[in-house]
Scaffold this motif. Structure first.
Motif, PDB file in Angstrom:
ATOM      1  N   SER A 274       0.817  -1.225   0.000  1.00 24.40           N
ATOM      2  CA  SER A 274       0.000   0.000   0.000  1.00 24.40           C
ATOM      3  C   SER A 274       0.848   1.272   0.000  1.00 24.40           C
ATOM      4  N   LEU A 275       2.164   1.156  -0.028  1.00 27.88           N
ATOM      5  CA  LEU A 275       3.037   2.335  -0.040  1.00 27.88           C
ATOM      6  C   LEU A 275       2.976   3.059  -1.381  1.00 27.88           C
ATOM      7  N   ASP A 276       2.857   4.379  -1.333  1.00 26.03           N
ATOM      8  CA  ASP A 276       2.868   5.173  -2.566  1.00 26.03           C
ATOM      9  C   ASP A 276       3.219   6.617  -2.230  1.00 26.03           C
ATOM     10  N   GLU A 277       4.479   6.863  -1.878  1.00 28.25           N
ATOM     11  CA  GLU A 277       4.978   8.204  -1.594  1.00 28.25           C
ATOM     12  C   GLU A 277       6.475   8.209  -1.843  1.00 28.25           C
ATOM     13  N   ARG A 278       7.060   9.404  -2.001  1.00 32.15           N
ATOM     14  CA  ARG A 278       8.448   9.501  -2.439  1.00 32.15           C
ATOM     15  C   ARG A 278       9.435   9.667  -1.284  1.00 32.15           C
ATOM     16  N   PHE A 279      10.602   9.028  -1.449  1.00 26.30           N
ATOM     17  CA  PHE A 279      11.685   9.107  -0.479  1.00 26.30           C
ATOM     18  C   PHE A 279      13.019   9.226  -1.225  1.00 26.30           C
ATOM     19  N   HIS A 280      13.977   9.871  -0.569  1.00 28.04           N
ATOM     20  CA  HIS A 280      15.312   9.963  -1.157  1.00 28.04           C
ATOM     21  C   HIS A 280      16.047   8.629  -1.102  1.00 28.04           C
TER      22      HIS A 280
ATOM     23  N   ARG B  23       6.171 -15.186  -5.635  1.00 24.34           N
ATOM     24  CA  ARG B  23       5.086 -14.660  -6.460  1.00 24.34           C
ATOM     25  C   ARG B  23       4.951 -13.142  -6.356  1.00 24.34           C
ATOM     26  N   ASN B  24       5.548 -12.566  -5.314  1.00 21.33           N
ATOM     27  CA  ASN B  24       5.397 -11.135  -5.063  1.00 21.33           C
ATOM     28  C   ASN B  24       6.692 -10.348  -5.239  1.00 21.33           C
ATOM     29  N   TYR B  25       7.779 -11.007  -5.631  1.00 18.27           N
ATOM     30  CA  TYR B  25       9.057 -10.304  -5.717  1.00 18.27           C
ATOM     31  C   TYR B  25       8.989  -9.127  -6.683  1.00 18.27           C
ATOM     32  N   ARG B  26       8.431  -9.335  -7.841  1.00 18.07           N
ATOM     33  CA  ARG B  26       8.365  -8.246  -8.821  1.00 18.07           C
ATOM     34  C   ARG B  26       7.560  -7.068  -8.281  1.00 18.07           C
ATOM     35  N   ARG B  27       6.424  -7.358  -7.673  1.00 17.83           N
ATOM     36  CA  ARG B  27       5.599  -6.271  -7.135  1.00 17.83           C
ATOM     37  C   ARG B  27       6.330  -5.534  -6.027  1.00 17.83           C
ATOM     38  N   TYR B  28       7.039  -6.272  -5.180  1.00 16.23           N
ATOM     39  CA  TYR B  28       7.812  -5.652  -4.100  1.00 16.23           C
ATOM     40  C   TYR B  28       8.796  -4.631  -4.670  1.00 16.23           C
TER      41      TYR B  28
ATOM     42  N   GLU C  47       8.672  -3.212  -7.581  1.00 15.75           N
ATOM     43  CA  GLU C  47       7.925  -2.131  -8.223  1.00 15.75           C
ATOM     44  C   GLU C  47       7.486  -1.095  -7.192  1.00 15.75           C
ATOM     45  N   VAL C  48       7.080  -1.560  -6.008  1.00 13.34           N
ATOM     46  CA  VAL C  48       6.722  -0.632  -4.936  1.00 13.34           C
ATOM     47  C   VAL C  48       7.935   0.179  -4.511  1.00 13.34           C
ATOM     48  N   ALA C  49       9.069  -0.478  -4.324  1.00 11.01           N
ATOM     49  CA  ALA C  49      10.288   0.239  -3.939  1.00 11.01           C
ATOM     50  C   ALA C  49      10.664   1.260  -5.003  1.00 11.01           C
ATOM     51  N   ARG C  50      10.494   0.893  -6.256  1.00 10.63           N
ATOM     52  CA  ARG C  50      10.851   1.815  -7.356  1.00 10.63           C
ATOM     53  C   ARG C  50       9.940   3.036  -7.380  1.00 10.63           C
ATOM     54  N   ARG C  51       8.646   2.852  -7.184  1.00 10.83           N
ATOM     55  CA  ARG C  51       7.745   4.000  -7.246  1.00 10.83           C
ATOM     56  C   ARG C  51       7.909   4.913  -6.037  1.00 10.83           C
ATOM     57  N   CYS C  52       8.463   4.371  -4.941  1.00  9.68           N
ATOM     58  CA  CYS C  52       8.674   5.188  -3.743  1.00  9.68           C
ATOM     59  C   CYS C  52      10.029   5.878  -3.740  1.00  9.68           C
ATOM     60  N   LEU C  53      10.897   5.561  -4.683  1.00 12.22           N
ATOM     61  CA  LEU C  53      12.264   6.050  -4.654  1.00 12.22           C
ATOM     62  C   LEU C  53      12.463   7.187  -5.649  1.00 12.22           C
TER      63      LEU C  53
ATOM     64  N   SER D 195      16.516 -16.800  -4.067  1.00 17.15           N
ATOM     65  CA  SER D 195      17.802 -17.118  -4.678  1.00 17.15           C
ATOM     66  C   SER D 195      18.313 -15.897  -5.421  1.00 17.15           C
ATOM     67  N   ALA D 196      19.575 -15.921  -5.786  1.00 19.62           N
ATOM     68  CA  ALA D 196      20.147 -14.811  -6.564  1.00 19.62           C
ATOM     69  C   ALA D 196      19.416 -14.667  -7.897  1.00 19.62           C
ATOM     70  N   ARG D 197      19.099 -15.790  -8.532  1.00 18.87           N
ATOM     71  CA  ARG D 197      18.400 -15.732  -9.811  1.00 18.87           C
ATOM     72  C   ARG D 197      17.018 -15.095  -9.663  1.00 18.87           C
ATOM     73  N   GLN D 198      16.295 -15.470  -8.612  1.00 17.76           N
ATOM     74  CA  GLN D 198      14.958 -14.912  -8.421  1.00 17.76           C
ATOM     75  C   GLN D 198      15.006 -13.405  -8.194  1.00 17.76           C
ATOM     76  N   ILE D 199      15.988 -12.940  -7.421  1.00 21.24           N
ATOM     77  CA  ILE D 199      16.123 -11.502  -7.202  1.00 21.24           C
ATOM     78  C   ILE D 199      16.498 -10.800  -8.491  1.00 21.24           C
ATOM     79  N   ALA D 200      17.471 -11.343  -9.209  1.00 16.84           N
ATOM     80  CA  ALA D 200      17.907 -10.709 -10.455  1.00 16.84           C
ATOM     81  C   ALA D 200      16.763 -10.612 -11.459  1.00 16.84           C
ATOM     82  N   ASP D 201      15.964 -11.671 -11.562  1.00 19.75           N
ATOM     83  CA  ASP D 201      14.815 -11.636 -12.474  1.00 19.75           C
ATOM     84  C   ASP D 201      13.815 -10.563 -12.057  1.00 19.75           C
TER      85      ASP D 201
END
Length: 408
Positions: A249-255, A269-274, A276-282, A318-324
């Protein structure tokens, strides 16, 4: 905590299929014996299996298994990892060197050789369902992190930081945890006036350290009410806000954004969304640091005992899952592995809690203490055998201008 063990060195068919054929031992399945079969027959089967790990039943070495209940033999053969942990909790067996015994089981690969129907069901369920969806997000907070701040205060030391410490130049747990927090802040290149987000803030120690030493403000989110209450008191005089909130539910900007020991609860199943949330907040010129336990192999489930008693709905990436999951979202600036520091951290936690048991409330009864002892020993064994790693990964949206030089 970074799941410790959070347990992907487990008995599951995914891990077995992922091994080279020449490296596999023949899987051991639950024996189909008559209920009238004598306990000695089950004992013989278990002895043969444990011999692969140089473990003897009722032997004289510290890591040998001392069995108190004859039913233990059949139970371990039929229930695998779950039966091993539950029977220890119930006092059916002991070992003077519990983490040594568990490390030998892992080194011999017995966790991948004893396959039960429960293991097969867990793999199937993980393929069909999202066990870490938003509806389940707060379950681990209620079951694990809300156990009681008195328990964690006794175990974790001066700073209530429930993740791997950094022992490079430290001689004690408190110093090593402060060194870890300092390392995170240096990697994030914090400057006064920055606004910082902590995804999975725990008891608020990281934001308190960052605000006190680097002049930042921030927001921390957690799924634990006990953690949030403590963090609010800790940061009461600082420009820090603590919320009980799911990351989705996070949706605000941070440095700057960081996450320490929370990613183990996200699920593949949620790694990509996680991310994406970090990216939209950064911010576009921001930096994101992910601190997580990592697995050597890609799986979708966790150890069944850990799942039931310690960290529900957890799993190690795994490293592969994070990289993907970060592909196209972030530039990977740095990938730092100091997993060898986790065994030392866990040993310090174990020593702390063993000293503290007599002074803790009666609700932490003998069965709970044996559960906790087994949890820490299994985690120690996992890192001792390098079945799990500890990664700090630094990411940026478009690459740090002029290049990123990672401090150590």
């Amino acid at each position: 905590m970074e799941r410790m063990l959070s347990g992907n060195a487990t008995a599951n068919s995914e891990a077995v299929r992922g091994m080279p054929t020449e490296a596999r031992a023949e899987p051991v399945r639950a024996p189909q014996l008559s209920p009238r079969a004598r306990p000695t027959r089950f004992r013989g089967l278990l002895e043969s299996l444990l011999a692969r790990a140089d473990i003897r039943i009722d032997g004289g070495r510290a890591w040998d298994m001392q069995v108190h209940e004859p039913s233990t033999y059949q139970r371990l053969l039929a229930q695998g990892s779950l039966g091993l942990g539950e029977s220890y909790m119930e006092g059916a067996w002991d070992s003077e060197d519990l983490e040594g015994l568990l490390a030998r089981l892992l080194e011999a690969g017995l966790d991948r050789q004893v396959i039960t129907w429960a293991d097969r069901w867990a793999v199937l369920r993980a393929r069909l369902l999202n066990r870490q969806n938003a509806r389940r997000a707060f379950q681990v907070g209620q079951q694990h992190y809300d156990l009681g701040n008195d328990l964690y205060r006794a175990m974790l030391g001066k700073r209530m930081v429930y993740s791997c410490a950094y022992w490079r130049e430290a001689d004690d747990l408190d110093s090593a945890q402060e060194a870890k927090l300092d390392l995170v802040c240096r990697k994030l290149m914090l400057q006064p006036g920055m606004r910082v987000l902590d995804i999975g803030c725990g008891w608020g120690e990281a934001l308190e350290f960052a605000a006190t030493h680097h002049g930042v403000s921030g927001v921390g989110i957690t799924v634990s009410n006990e953690q949030a209450d403590h963090a609010r008191r800790l940061c009461a005089d600082l420009p820090v806000q603590t919320r009980v909130q799911d990351y989705r539910s996070l949706d605000e900007r941070f440095h700057r954004v960081f996450s320490i020991g929370m990613f183990e609860h996200v699920g593949v199943r949620n790694y990509r969304r996680y991310f994406e949330v970090a990216r939209r907040c950064l911010a576009e010129d921001g930096v994101f640091l992910l601190h997580t336990i990592g697995s050597n192999v890609s799986v979708r489930t966790t150890d069944p005992w850990i799942e039931r008693y310690i960290f529900p709905n957890s799993m190690l990436p795994s490293a592969r899952q994070i990289a993907d999951a970060v592909e196209g979202l972030f530039v990977i600036e740095d990938w730092h592995n100091f997993g060898v520091d986790y065994e030392r951290t866990l040993l310090a936690w174990r020593d702390n809690i063993e000293r503290a048991w007599p002074s803790l409330p009666a609700r932490y009864d003998l069965r709970f203490r044996r559960m906790w002892r087994y949890y820490l020993a299994a985690s120690i064994a996992c890192f001792r055998t390098r079945q799990a790693q500890l990664w700090q990964i630094v990411l940026s949206p478009k690459g740090v201008r002029g290049g990123y030089v990672a401090p150590r």
